[in-house]
Motif scaffolding. Structure first.
Motif, short mmCIF file in Angstrom:
data_model
loop_
_atom_site.label_atom_id
_atom_site.label_comp_id
_atom_site.label_asym_id
_atom_site.label_seq_id
_atom_site.Cartn_x
_atom_site.Cartn_y
_atom_site.Cartn_z
N PRO A 267 0.82 -1.22 0.00
CA PRO A 267 0.00 0.00 0.00
C PRO A 267 0.85 1.27 0.00
CG PRO A 267 -0.83 -1.57 1.62
CD PRO A 267 0.45 -2.12 1.11
N THR A 268 1.98 1.25 0.69
CA THR A 268 2.82 2.46 0.73
C THR A 268 3.44 2.72 -0.64
OG1 THR A 268 3.26 1.97 3.05
CG2 THR A 268 4.68 3.61 2.01
N VAL A 269 3.90 1.66 -1.30
CA VAL A 269 4.47 1.81 -2.65
C VAL A 269 3.39 2.33 -3.60
CG1 VAL A 269 5.39 0.52 -4.64
CG2 VAL A 269 6.32 0.11 -2.35
N ALA A 270 2.18 1.78 -3.46
CA ALA A 270 1.07 2.23 -4.33
C ALA A 270 0.78 3.71 -4.10
CB ALA A 270 -0.18 1.38 -4.07
N ALA A 271 0.82 4.13 -2.84
CA ALA A 271 0.56 5.55 -2.53
C ALA A 271 1.63 6.44 -3.16
CB ALA A 271 0.52 5.74 -1.01
N ILE A 272 2.87 5.99 -3.11
CA ILE A 272 3.96 6.77 -3.70
C ILE A 272 3.77 6.85 -5.22
CG2 ILE A 272 6.46 6.85 -4.15
CD1 ILE A 272 6.81 5.54 -1.34
N ASN A 273 3.42 5.71 -5.83
CA ASN A 273 3.18 5.72 -7.29
C ASN A 273 2.03 6.64 -7.67
OD1 ASN A 273 5.28 4.01 -7.93
ND2 ASN A 273 4.03 2.15 -7.77
N ALA A 274 1.07 6.79 -6.71
CA ALA A 274 -0.08 7.68 -6.97
C ALA A 274 0.25 9.13 -6.56
CB ALA A 274 -1.31 7.16 -6.23
N LYS A 275 1.51 9.39 -6.25
CA LYS A 275 2.02 10.74 -5.94
C LYS A 275 1.43 11.33 -4.66
CE LYS A 275 2.91 11.76 -10.82
NZ LYS A 275 4.20 11.07 -10.85
N LYS A 276 1.14 10.49 -3.68
CA LYS A 276 0.66 10.96 -2.38
C LYS A 276 1.87 11.19 -1.47
CE LYS A 276 -3.51 9.68 -3.69
NZ LYS A 276 -4.41 10.68 -4.29
N ASP A 277 1.87 12.29 -0.73
CA ASP A 277 2.88 12.44 0.30
C ASP A 277 2.63 11.39 1.38
OD1 ASP A 277 4.34 14.44 -0.85
OD2 ASP A 277 3.24 16.07 0.13
N ILE A 278 3.73 10.98 2.04
CA ILE A 278 3.63 9.89 3.01
C ILE A 278 4.09 10.36 4.38
CG2 ILE A 278 4.37 7.52 3.57
CD1 ILE A 278 3.06 7.55 0.85
N ALA A 279 3.25 10.14 5.39
CA ALA A 279 3.70 10.24 6.78
C ALA A 279 4.04 8.82 7.18
CB ALA A 279 2.60 10.82 7.66
N LEU A 280 5.33 8.51 7.28
CA LEU A 280 5.75 7.10 7.37
C LEU A 280 6.02 6.65 8.80
CD1 LEU A 280 6.49 4.61 5.55
CD2 LEU A 280 8.86 5.26 5.94
N ALA A 281 5.13 5.80 9.32
CA ALA A 281 5.41 5.12 10.59
C ALA A 281 5.91 3.70 10.30
CB ALA A 281 4.14 5.05 11.44
N ASN A 282 5.39 3.09 9.22
CA ASN A 282 5.71 1.69 8.91
C ASN A 282 7.16 1.56 8.45
OD1 ASN A 282 5.68 -0.60 6.53
ND2 ASN A 282 4.42 -1.17 8.25
N LYS A 283 8.07 1.42 9.44
CA LYS A 283 9.50 1.36 9.13
C LYS A 283 9.84 0.13 8.29
CE LYS A 283 9.85 1.32 13.60
NZ LYS A 283 10.41 1.72 14.87
N GLU A 284 8.99 -0.93 8.42
CA GLU A 284 9.26 -2.17 7.68
C GLU A 284 9.32 -1.90 6.16
OE1 GLU A 284 6.94 -1.77 10.07
OE2 GLU A 284 7.13 -3.38 11.56
N THR A 285 8.56 -0.90 5.69
CA THR A 285 8.60 -0.55 4.26
C THR A 285 10.03 -0.23 3.82
OG1 THR A 285 6.33 0.27 4.15
CG2 THR A 285 7.88 1.28 2.64
N LEU A 286 10.73 0.58 4.62
CA LEU A 286 12.10 0.97 4.24
C LEU A 286 13.10 -0.13 4.54
CD1 LEU A 286 12.28 4.75 5.18
CD2 LEU A 286 12.03 3.72 2.93
N VAL A 287 12.83 -0.94 5.57
CA VAL A 287 13.73 -2.05 5.87
C VAL A 287 13.72 -3.04 4.71
CG1 VAL A 287 14.11 -4.04 7.41
CG2 VAL A 287 13.52 -1.79 8.37
#
Ligand code: NDP
Ligand code: MG
Length: 391
Positions: A108-128
């Motif tokens: 979902p976070t990758v999809a949000a980025i592809n849809a050009k949404k700014d992200i307030a990122l708590a889900n550190k696992e995405t970057l790990v």
């Protein structure tokens, strides 16, 4: 008016984010909410914030949620993986609060980025799991990733107004968790209840166990490496039991800038939601005379082996951090289900990491395949060693 989608609305971060929305109704509104098992809370949130859509994990959850909503509720209830993606990419949304727990937050976070949404990122696992790829996509799509993790929010704030070229080092602070002063020989007797009693932070159960093993700090080193584009050698973990300094940044001239506050996640969440403004959220200032001392010490990598494993994964790169993350999720849920002891968590993760042949410069599919493999491999070993069904 900033329109938000809150992924993981029923969790600790999600609830804190909604409390800020509630306090500033002229600034924020909610277009999408997601949850998984806590359907009663999600129903109350829907009733209160009237999102366009609410996404849950499966069909049964969606059916149950509908029975909990008041008649005439105009929120559309959807379910499944595509539903989470729909919540993350809702056309009306300006910013996505990525606050699901675990690897489930990645797509979902990758999809949000592809849809050009700014992200307030708590889900550190995405970057790990996929830091290189996610940061690259954010650059391509001109998307801002604003850290919610308190240490990363602190680093972001300390860097602001300085030249990146002048940055020498990051001091990533850690409370040390509830077992900072407990001997390693006693780790076998640690119960789930002991491990869930964090001394300074109120959080969901997975990250609370990660804090007790110090895997959380390891995941945060990997998160910081990607967010701030630094090498792991320039990140030093520092135990700071009072959790008043949320992290520090050192510059070439020997200056160190620290960001402080009482341990309350609302500060970092509000900073990400309102950046570059600051909101009067009602978090009190630290009472410095009452606190008295701020102390620091180096982490014990022999006692907290999970931290050492995360350093190894960070240094190796490729798919190894995704494997570390997946094996950790399975080990933590097995501990919470009382299938393995607290002292067994690092060994379980290490065995899976040792079996993995990393793919370097992985594509998203390689990362997802490594994640699935590591979950199965870890689960199977716990199953075999226990001779009963796994968590
Ligand atoms: P919680 O366990 O409190 O909440 C997790 C949220 O994710 C809930 O809404 C939960 O739904 C939902 N969820 C759980 N599993 C899935 C799944 N498989 N698919 C979709 N949704 C799911 O976690 P936290 O709020 O503590 O943490 C969220 C994230 O933020 C984590 O990545 C954590 O590392 C990070 N973080 C948290 C901090 C904190 O203070 N809590 C601090 C810094 C970072 P439900 O409850 O309805 O089942
Ligand atoms: Mg943190």
């Amino acid at each position: 008016m900033k329109k938000l989608s809150i992924l993981g609305a029923t969790g600790s971060i999600g609830q804190n984010a909604l409390s800020i929305v509630e306090k500033f109704p002229d600034r924020f509104s909610v277009a999408a909410l997601t949850g998984k098992t806590n359907l009663e809370l999600l129903a109350r949130q829907i009733d209160r914030f009237s999102p366009d859509i609410a996404a849950v994990f499966d069909e049964n959850g969606a059916a149950e949620l509908k029975t909990l909503l008041p008649s005439g509720c105009r929120t559309e209830v959807i379910h499944g993986e595509e539903a989470y993606i729909a919540a993350a990419t809702h056309p009306a949304v300006d910013m996505v609060v990525s606050a699901m727990v675990g690897g489930a937050g990645l797509l979902p976070t990758v999809a949000a980025i592809n849809a050009k949404k700014d992200i307030a990122l708590a889900n550190k696992e995405t970057l790990v799991m996929a830091g290189d790829l996610v940061m690259e996509k954010a650059r391509e799509n001109n998307v801002r990733i604003l850290p919610v993790d308190s240490e990363h929010s602190a680093i972001f704030q300390c860097i602001a107004g300085n030249r990146r070229a002048d940055l020498e080092k990051i001091f990533l602070t850690a409370s040390g968790g509830p077992f900072l002063d407990r001997g390693k020989a006693d780790f076998a007797s640690i119960t789930v209840e002991d491990a869930l009693a964090h001394p300074t932070w109120q959080m969901g159960s997975k990250i609370t166990i990660d804090s007790a093993t110090m895997m959380n700090k390891g995941l945060e080193v990997i998160e910081a490496k990607h967010l701030f584009g630094v090498s792991h050698e320039s990140i030093e973990v520092l135990i700071h039991p009072q959790s008043i300094i949320h992290s520090m940044v050192a510059f070439l001239d020997g200056t160190v800038i620290a960001q402080m506050g009482i341990p309350d996640m609302k500060g970092a969440i509000a900073h990400a939601l309102a950046y570059p403004e600051r909101l009067p959220i009602g978090v009190p200032l630290p009472d410095f005379p009452a606190i008295g001392n701020l102390s620091f010490r180096a982490p014990d990598l022999i006692k907290f082996q999970c931290l050492a494993l995360a350093f190894n994964a960070c240094e190796s790169g490729g798919t190894l951090p995704a494997v570390l993350n997946a094996a950790n999720e399975i080990a933590v849920s097995a501990f919470l289900a009382r299938r393995i002891g607290f002292d067994q968590i690092p060994g379980v993760i290490k065995e899976t990491m040792d079996l993995h042949v990393p793919v370097m410069s992985p594509a998203l599919n390689d990362i997802l395949a490594a994640d699935r493999w590591a979950r199965d491999a870890t689960q199977n070993r716990i199953y075999k060693s226990k001779g009963k069904a796994t968590a």
